[in-house]
Design an enzyme around this catalytic site. Structure first.
Site, mmCIF file in Angstrom:
data_model
loop_
_atom_site.group_PDB
_atom_site.id
_atom_site.type_symbol
_atom_site.label_atom_id
_atom_site.label_comp_id
_atom_site.label_asym_id
_atom_site.label_seq_id
_atom_site.Cartn_x
_atom_site.Cartn_y
_atom_site.Cartn_z
ATOM 1 N N ALA A 183 66.838 -61.414 -42.024
ATOM 2 C CA ALA A 183 68.004 -60.203 -41.397
ATOM 3 C C ALA A 183 68.004 -59.941 -40.395
ATOM 4 C CB ALA A 183 67.549 -58.812 -41.597
ATOM 5 N N LYS A 184 69.319 -60.715 -39.790
ATOM 6 C CA LYS A 184 69.358 -60.046 -38.541
ATOM 7 C C LYS A 184 69.418 -58.732 -37.285
ATOM 8 C CE LYS A 184 73.006 -62.594 -36.083
ATOM 9 N NZ LYS A 184 72.189 -63.947 -35.413
ATOM 10 N N ILE A 185 67.978 -58.475 -37.299
ATOM 11 C CA ILE A 185 67.513 -57.291 -37.311
ATOM 12 C C ILE A 185 67.790 -57.634 -35.454
ATOM 13 C CG2 ILE A 185 65.899 -55.335 -37.051
ATOM 14 C CD1 ILE A 185 65.359 -56.331 -40.040
#
Ligand code: PPE
Length: 305
Positions: A157-159
């Site tokens: 995830a591009k957290i």
């Protein structure tokens, strides 16, 4: 980066300088937010295309799903908002940054009712690792900071908060005079760059790390398909730093970094010290594709006018 004109914030185009948030914005304190990075290219015929927009939007929603954030828009609404933002900024070419964040509400680590807000900015962004780097290749160093353990940061995830790790690594190597960092995974294998996936070439075979501790990069996926279509053998397999040291070629892939050749790792020259034939072939095809010159991958282009 160059300043743009307008930023889309929950359905309204706000003047760039007025696009502000409350200081108690939850994401600002604890890092739970998700984002995307997308490029728009100007084609030779004067038209603009967004590269693999549906895939980026899909990953945006997947990241939010992993982060347990519910984006209050449909993917179609996000796609339309992206196009609207590009137009409001008169951008024919540029970088697009959608961000979903937890707004103010409660503080602490159980943000039950904080609303999820979305902003989309776009600006002109040239070669991420420099024009020279794109052409001649860059010098990289393996950082002493290790990529998140798969059960610690959710690397698919591009957290927002995941990127603290990337900034630490990048600052460390830039301070030592290198262009970019490579992070190893918690088992000691090569994982990815601070904001890029990595590929190496040995005896004509292209190798990239499997999707264990790395982001499922859309550029990575594009390179895999381009390689397969062009008869270049590709394996997804973990590799060590010493395997990388003796590679014939290596390169990074990413929306921002595009296809950037790597010519040195930890002071060891890679191959001849110049971008090699496989890297050059893939880079050339990639730029032809994104600029609409290579019609074989037309399904990857989302024309905006
Ligand atoms: N790994 C990481 C950790 C990563 O951040 C990116 C994108 C990639 C791989 C490549 O993914 P893709 O863009 O889908 O091919 N990094 C973004 C952020 C760069 C930034 O500095 O901000 C990007 O390239 O947009």
């Amino acid at each position: 980066m160059e300043k743009g004109k307008k930023i889309w914030m929950d359905g309204i185009l706000i003047d760039w300088d007025d696009a502000r948030v409350h200081i108690l914005t939850h994401t600002l304190h604890y890092g739970l937010g998700v984002f995307e990075g997308i490029r728009c290219y100007l084609c030779e015929d004067g038209r603009s295309v967004i590269f693999r927009l549906p895939e980026h939007t899909e990953r945006f929603f997947k990241s939010a799903h992993i982060a347990q954030m519910e984006i209050p828009y449909t993917p179609e609404e996000i796609n339309n908002a992206i196009v609207e933002t590009l137009k409001a900024n008169d951008l024919k070419e540029g970088y697009i940054r959608p961000l979903a964040y937890l707004a103010e509400g409660s503080m602490g680590l159980y943000p039950k009712n904080n609303p999820v807000r979305v902003a989309i900015a776009a600006w002109h962004w040239g070669a991420y690792l420099g024009e020279e780097g794109l052409k001649k290749g860059i010098r990289v160093k393996i950082s002493s900071f290790v990529r998140h353990h798969v059960n610690s940061g959710m690397t698919k995830a591009k957290i927002v908060g995941n990127y603290v790790n990337s900034i630490l690594a990048k600052r460390e190597v830039v301070a030592s005079g290198y262009d970019e960092a490579i992070l190893l995974d918690t088992d000691g294998y090569v994982s990815e760059g601070s904001g890029e996936n990595i590929f190496m070439v040995r005896d004509g075979v292209l190798k990239t790390t499997p999707l264990t501790s790395v982001l499922d990069g859309i550029t990575r996926d594009s390179v895999i398909r381009i390689a397969k279509d062009n008869g270049i053998r590709l394996v997804e397999e973990r590799f060590t730093r010493d395997e990388l040291y003796s590679a014939d070629e290596a390169f990074f892939t990413g929306t921002a970094a595009e296809i950037t050749p790597i010519v040195e790792v930890d002071n060891r020259t890679i191959g001849t010290g110049k971008p090699g034939p496989v890297t050059n072939t893939i880079q050339e095809i990639f730029f032809d594709v994104v600029k609409g010159k290579n019609k074989d991958y037309i399904d990857w282009l989302y024309y905006i006018d």
